[in-house]
Design a protein around this motif. Sequence first.
Motif, PDB file in Angstrom:
ATOM      1  N   SER A 283       0.848  -1.191   0.000  1.00 24.20           N
ATOM      2  CA  SER A 283       0.000   0.000   0.000  1.00 24.20           C
ATOM      3  C   SER A 283       0.881   1.236   0.000  1.00 24.20           C
ATOM      4  CB  SER A 283      -0.900   0.010   1.241  1.00 24.20           C
ATOM      5  OG  SER A 283      -0.097   0.065   2.414  1.00 24.20           O
ATOM      6  N   ARG A 284       0.267   2.435  -0.332  1.00 24.18           N
ATOM      7  CA  ARG A 284       1.036   3.674  -0.296  1.00 24.18           C
ATOM      8  C   ARG A 284       1.545   3.919   1.117  1.00 24.18           C
ATOM      9  NH1 ARG A 284       2.210   8.364  -3.104  1.00 24.18           N
ATOM     10  NH2 ARG A 284       2.619  10.147  -1.737  1.00 24.18           N
ATOM     11  N   GLU A 285       0.713   3.573   2.089  1.00 20.55           N
ATOM     12  CA  GLU A 285       1.142   3.761   3.482  1.00 20.55           C
ATOM     13  C   GLU A 285       2.404   2.954   3.772  1.00 20.55           C
ATOM     14  OE1 GLU A 285      -0.628   3.202   8.015  1.00 20.55           O
ATOM     15  OE2 GLU A 285      -1.803   2.567   6.275  1.00 20.55           O
ATOM     16  N   HIS A 286       2.456   1.732   3.199  1.00 20.82           N
ATOM     17  CA  HIS A 286       3.661   0.920   3.395  1.00 20.82           C
ATOM     18  C   HIS A 286       4.864   1.555   2.703  1.00 20.82           C
ATOM     19  CE1 HIS A 286       5.894  -2.833   4.150  1.00 20.82           C
ATOM     20  NE2 HIS A 286       6.454  -2.591   2.954  1.00 20.82           N
ATOM     21  N   GLU A 288       5.269   4.762   2.030  1.00 25.38           N
ATOM     22  CA  GLU A 288       5.649   5.976   2.744  1.00 25.38           C
ATOM     23  C   GLU A 288       6.382   5.653   4.043  1.00 25.38           C
ATOM     24  OE1 GLU A 288       2.141   8.236   3.400  1.00 25.38           O
ATOM     25  OE2 GLU A 288       2.016   8.999   1.331  1.00 25.38           O
ATOM     26  N   SER A 289       6.233   4.415   4.547  1.00 30.12           N
ATOM     27  CA  SER A 289       6.886   4.051   5.813  1.00 30.12           C
ATOM     28  C   SER A 289       8.395   4.014   5.686  1.00 30.12           C
ATOM     29  CB  SER A 289       6.360   2.695   6.300  1.00 30.12           C
ATOM     30  OG  SER A 289       6.788   1.649   5.423  1.00 30.12           O
ATOM     31  N   GLU A 302       4.963  18.099   2.627  1.00 26.52           N
ATOM     32  CA  GLU A 302       4.544  16.934   3.397  1.00 26.52           C
ATOM     33  C   GLU A 302       4.953  15.666   2.649  1.00 26.52           C
ATOM     34  OE1 GLU A 302       3.286  17.166   6.292  1.00 26.52           O
ATOM     35  OE2 GLU A 302       2.826  19.327   6.370  1.00 26.52           O
ATOM     36  N   SER A 304       3.003  13.464   1.853  1.00 29.62           N
ATOM     37  CA  SER A 304       1.942  13.233   0.851  1.00 29.62           C
ATOM     38  C   SER A 304       2.237  13.930  -0.470  1.00 29.62           C
ATOM     39  CB  SER A 304       0.587  13.721   1.406  1.00 29.62           C
ATOM     40  OG  SER A 304       0.669  15.112   1.749  1.00 29.62           O
TER      41      SER A 304
END
Length: 689
Positions: A283-286, A288-289, A302, A304
């Motif tokens: 995922s994008r969250e992964h 971005e981690s 940011e 994002s």
Amino acid sequence: MSFLLFLLQSIPILLSRVEWINDIVEVPVYSELEPYRYIPEARLYIDDVWMKNALVVYERNGVEWTFISTVNTSHVRRYSIKYEAKFVDYYITSVHTIVFDVVDLISPEIIFIPEKQIAYGEKLPDFTQGVVLTDNYYDPLDLNVFIDTSCINQSAVGIYDVTYHISDPSGNQVSQTVLFQIKDVKAPTITPLKEVVINVGQTFDWKTFFKIIDDVDHVLRIDLDLSGANLLAIGSYQGSITSTDLSGNQAIQLFQIEVKDLEPPKLMMRITWPDIMVHTEISREHLESYVLSVTDNYDVLEISDLNIRHEIDSNLLGTYPIYYEIKDRSGNAKSLTIHVNVIDSLKPTITLINPLIFDVFSPTPFLQMFFKFEDNYTPDDELIYKITAAPNMNKIGLYPITIEVTDSSKNKRIYQGYIEVVDRIPPEVIQINEIIITDFEKKDVHFFFTYEDQYDEVDDLRFMLMDEMVNYEVIGSYDAYVKVTDTSGNECLVNVIVMIIDIEEPELILKQTSYQHLIGAERPNLESFVDTASDNYDDLGIGDVMITHDIDWETLGVYLVQYELMDQSMNRKTVEFKIIIDDRTPPVITASDLSYSEGDLINLMEGVEVTDNVGVSGITFFPSNLDLNEPGTYIITYIARDFRGNYVMYDRLVTIYPKSDSINVVSYLPVGILTIICGAVFYILYKKG
């Protein structure tokens, strides 16, 4: 005294000498000479003894063509004048040279010394210019001038000491220190190096844009005036820089500042990029981690705002790229590419199905049947396992077991444990004898039993008597338990009876083994001969002792007394004691003196009475062959004995009177002597017993 004086006058060369003191006289220049003429002095010594009171006459104006008038105190020099001293009483004359040294003792005087200064880099001045000196005797041009300039450091600005040392030809000196200054009068120079363009928010470092030097000082005060500039905002501003050296010389430079955004955004990634576990959803969250932060020196950005792309297949092991890019509003961009691994890092699992506990002497088990092997990626039938164990089923103990299970990604799970071979059967116990305690003390009772175990040797079994209910100090029958434990902790508990009985005879001790009693004496208390009467269990004392006897206290003999002490368990102790009845009292003879006339019939036992506390065995007397037909006085000694052998002696006076009135005393003398001798013999025998 006159003879001694004559003798000294006759040999002056051998025994006398004249010693002059203060023969060099310092006279200050321009002083009166008169007081100094009387300073020299002559002393006479006779045999090294100073003749202090000797009369001396001086000639102080000079002798032998020397004259005191030649001494001029206006000139510094030495004069030699010969003095004469006459010691009138000794006829001795001495001529000696006296030196008058006219000296100058006053130091020169410094009237004026000017203070001087120069600019840094100039040569030192002539320090003698402007100096005014004077002296009491010498011309100023004859004075010696030494100027000490060693404290001056021409390579450094500062104020230094200059010392003037002035001396005259006589050595009189004077010194004075004045200040000398080296001054810095030149301002620093400021040289621009390049145009002043800085990044927004950057601290202004003047050393990047200007070079400032000074001919003297290496440490300068720099004052930067940026009051009209906002370094946090893009734009063009006016500024100035001022340099001041330590002497206060100052230089100023004006300049133009251009503030721009020259810096791209900062993309901060993790130091390490964690691998992605197989089958994980991307995922994008992964993505971005992996980014720690996105920052810019001017704009607010940011995570994002990132542009992220990747080529990851999370169901297939491998290495895949991820692309990151960020831009600020000034067009500055930052790009980064990282590579992550899709991996299988999870180890296989090993699950123990049943405990690894087996009875000793049982068959060797199939160990793989006690485990289950599984993995998240590799099929179960492709897992590789290895079991390492070597249990000895005939010996209890812990045996290590190691199981290694490896999947296709080389993840290895290791199980380490123990196979436990145990003994779970308790020992067998048989009582072979009753437990009887006779000394009221706890005993080791294991020999009353036999016990064995199916695995342990008898010596390895632990035997314990559980006798909390047994009072070893009180006779009785008590319940107790015997517990036998093997090395595996298996126990066998047996109920037993512990009997406490008393079989020990009491203690009876007499103070002595016999006693001698004299007839007629106070009879003893037989109980008093008991020293100790006690029992290991019962509370027995002297009062519990039974005494039996058949003593006749008035009859001689040896009698037995029986002492007996018995406890409640019928244990008894008997001791025999001897009583000896004895007589140490001799008989008593009572009689009065006898008187007979010559020719009377004489009975020497007449009036003799013998008594004894037991009985008289016989009585005798001596001398028994005495001729009593002759008149005189006789001593008859009687000896009486009792049945014990005690005896007593008694002397009796027997008088034979002649028929006539005259009595010849001399005729009785042999009888008296004989009587005294016999009495002495019997007395000695009586004392010896």
